[in-house]
Design an enzyme around this catalytic site. Structure first.
Site, PDB file in Angstrom:
ATOM      1  N   HIS A 138      -3.871   4.383   6.535  1.00 19.79           N
ATOM      2  CA  HIS A 138      -2.757   3.829   5.753  1.00 19.79           C
ATOM      3  C   HIS A 138      -1.421   4.045   6.455  1.00 19.79           C
ATOM      4  O   HIS A 138      -1.222   5.032   7.161  1.00 19.79           O
ATOM      5  CB  HIS A 138      -2.722   4.487   4.370  1.00 19.79           C
ATOM      6  CG  HIS A 138      -3.992   4.314   3.602  1.00 19.79           C
ATOM      7  ND1 HIS A 138      -4.218   3.230   2.785  1.00 19.79           N
ATOM      8  CD2 HIS A 138      -5.129   5.060   3.563  1.00 19.79           C
ATOM      9  CE1 HIS A 138      -5.433   3.331   2.256  1.00 19.79           C
ATOM     10  NE2 HIS A 138      -5.999   4.428   2.714  1.00 19.79           N
ATOM     11  N   ASP A 182       0.842  -1.199   0.000  1.00 22.30           N
ATOM     12  CA  ASP A 182       0.000   0.000   0.000  1.00 22.30           C
ATOM     13  C   ASP A 182       0.882   1.255   0.000  1.00 22.30           C
ATOM     14  O   ASP A 182       1.679   1.460   0.912  1.00 22.30           O
ATOM     15  CB  ASP A 182      -0.881  -0.070   1.263  1.00 22.30           C
ATOM     16  CG  ASP A 182      -1.745   1.150   1.504  1.00 22.30           C
ATOM     17  OD1 ASP A 182      -1.759   2.058   0.661  1.00 22.30           O
ATOM     18  OD2 ASP A 182      -2.423   1.176   2.554  1.00 22.30           O
TER      19      ASP A 182
END
Length: 561
Positions: free
Chosen positions: A379, A206
């Site tokens: 994130h 990610d």
């Protein structure tokens, strides 16, 4: 290493024993996540999400990944693995199932439950569900899958390790490494380390927060800030957040109880998703705190809390309607407090600030990420990504999930800790893992697939360009009648304009030049109305550009009498 791939051609045949990775969305934008893995003639898909349109996509409802490269091979698909329940990872699944309705779906309990609501909305029958949890292993054809717990801004997110004869691939999905998560479920770094010991041949990570230094703030840090907002508010509180952010809703419910307030959900997706989360035990609703939204209005303002959708400024959302004073039963009063407890998705900033200004105009106090710690990212920031690279020690890295700048920043982090081979790809760029080495081998054609009302894929980029021109520059229609026997213009031009402050008399000066241009063609013996229309378009186009500094859409019509 080159990061751009304009010269790539069709990928060659996949060598025996090799694994092919083809991203169909999510590499180059935040959304539309979908990656296809191919091994031994069989396919595995990880995620199938949507991208939400911005102002460059007028009239578009959703943007899907392009299924074209796999459309002729849907029978080869072993399964669709869904890493978590956010729209940008599951939202396009119903559109894929319309093309092959029995693709097995693999995901965690909450992810599959949220997807179930979408399938019912689309009137699709549910294919085989394979419910998995962290630690589970399950095989589909030549793909042996192992699932690892990861922490994200929605419960029940999973990373997936994919074992084939070509090696071990680890796909993180969306993740962060909150060490004090509200649900106590941390990213399983012990599993990451164990997979690292086994030898991760390709690590898909990610990239969203790769440019952000340090570590992402813990969700728990928000609780005292919410508590302070509730303490200082002496009227109604409206909190807007993502309709899937169960942890944030839990914090709001707990804070409401502590301050003796009642809570109502507003917005269809919020009501549906929180119902699912409650039924499955991911959301704990304290007794007596919830009421129907219409009943809430009967309570004094200092006891009311509304949890709403619309944190991204979506024009039809509950919050936008409240800001416009067009909501059915929620009427904003001066002194109310509105909390925007979410991030700004790139491209949505203007819409969000428009809603903030609308709320402020009516005298509301607006608390948002810019002026208080009411949201933390879902994130991993740069520090967490470095940790992961050191723990996993992958042979090859393919940054995923992010814009180009995010993926480049992520790749740079991998190289800092000594990863020798970082492969950069965009949507459609094919990466092959052969004998332990990953490399770009070609490109397949993929584009944006636009959903516009009931139409899927019918809206082209050219049509969107026309919509943008219409919206920004307006349009002019010109009707000319010609007498082909006499060889001259017999009526017109009749000129109509929309989209700018043009008056009919503004066009008097150009009428004679249009007549002259058409008569000139007729005098040369031209009787092709298309050529005459082009002459009309050129003549008025040059004049409007020179006189008004505008480039409107021009629709010329030449009629033979």
């Amino acid at each position: 290493m080159s990061h751009s791939h304009p010269e790539l051609g069709t990928p060659p045949e996949l060598p025996a024993g090799g694994l092919r990775v083809t991203p169909l969305g999510g590499l180059g934008e935040v959304g539309r996540n979908m990656t296809v893995f191919e091994y031994d003639g069989r396919l595995l898909i990880v995620d199938c999400g949507v991208l939400f349109p911005d102002e460059h996509h007028p009239g578009v409802d959703l943007i899907l990944p392009d299924f074209t490269p796999i459309r002729g091979r849907l029978d080869d698909v072993e399964a669709l693995v869904l890493t978590h329940g956010h729209e940008d990872h599951i939202g396009a699944t119903p559109y894929l199932l319309r093309e092959r309705e029995d693709i097995p779906l693999v995901g965690s309990e909450l992810t599959l439950a949220l997807l179930g609501g979408k399938l019912r909305e689309h009137r699709l029958k549910q294919p085989a569900y394979h419910k998995v949890a962290e630690g589970d292993r399950i095989s589909f054809g030549p793909f042996d899958l192992e699932f690892v717990a990861v922490n994200h801004s929605i419960p029940d997110a999973l990373a997936v390790a994919i074992r084939t004869g070509a090696g071990l691939v680890l796909h993180t999905g969306d993740f962060k490494m909150d060490q004090l998560p509200l649900d106590g479920r941390i990213t399983d770094l012990r599993a990451f380390a164990r997979l690292g010991e086994e030898g991760v041949d390709l690590f898909l990570t990610d990239s969203t927060n790769a440019e952000v230094p340090g570590f992402t703030t813990a969700e728990k840090k928000i609780t005292p800030v919410l508590d302070q907002v509730f303490r200082e508010a002496d009227q109604r509180i409206i909190v807007a957040c993502f309709a899937s952010h169960v942890h944030r809703v839990q914090q709001i419910l707990d804070t409401a109880v502590a301050h003796d307030r009642k809570v109502a959900f507003v917005g269809r997706s919020m009501v549906r998703n929180m119902g699912v989360a409650r039924d499955l035990g991911y959301l704990t609703i304290p007794p007596g705190v919830m009421v129907e939204a219409k009943e809430l209005a009967d309570l004094p303002p200092e006891r009311q809390v509304l949890i709403s959708t619309g944190s991204q400024g979506e024009p039809m959302s509950a919050l936008a309607r409240i800001a416009n004073r067009s909501h059915n039963f929620v009427h904003l009063e001066s002194g109310d407090t509105v909390v925007l407890a979410s991030s700004l998705i790139p491209g949505n900033e203007n819409a969000v600030y428009r809603v903030i200004n609308g709320l402020s105009r009516w005298g509301a106090r607006v608390v948002h990420k810019g002026n208080a710690l009411v949201h933390v990212s879902g994130h991993a920031s740069a520090g967490e990504l470095l940790y992961c690279y050191n723990i996993v020690r992958p042979r090859n890295v393919l940054p995923v999930h992010g814009e180009i700048r995010h993926m480049l920043a992520n790749g740079a982090l991998a190289q800092q800790v000594g990863v020798e081979n970082v492969v950069y790809a965009e949507d459609g760029v094919v990466v092959d893992l052969v004998e332990g080495h990953a490399s770009v081998t070609g490109k397949v054609d993929v584009g944006y697939v636009f959903v516009d009302g009931q139409s899927i894929g019918d809206v082209t980029e050219a049509e969107l360009k026309d919509r943008r021109i219409l919206g920004e520059e307006g349009f002019i229609s010109v009707i000319v009648v010609v007498d082909s026997v006499a060889g001259k213009v017999s009526a017109g031009p009749e000129i109509h304009a929309r989209g700018h402050a043009w008056r009919d008399e503004d066009f008097e000066a150009i009428k004679q030049p249009i007549v002259d241009a058409v008569n000139g063609l007729l005098a040369e013996g031209t009787d092709d109305t298309y050529q005459m229309q082009q002459a009309v378009r050129r003549t008025i186009g040059r004049w409007v550009s020179g006189t008004h500094r505008r480039r409107p859409m021009i629709i010329p019509v030449v009629v033979e009498a």
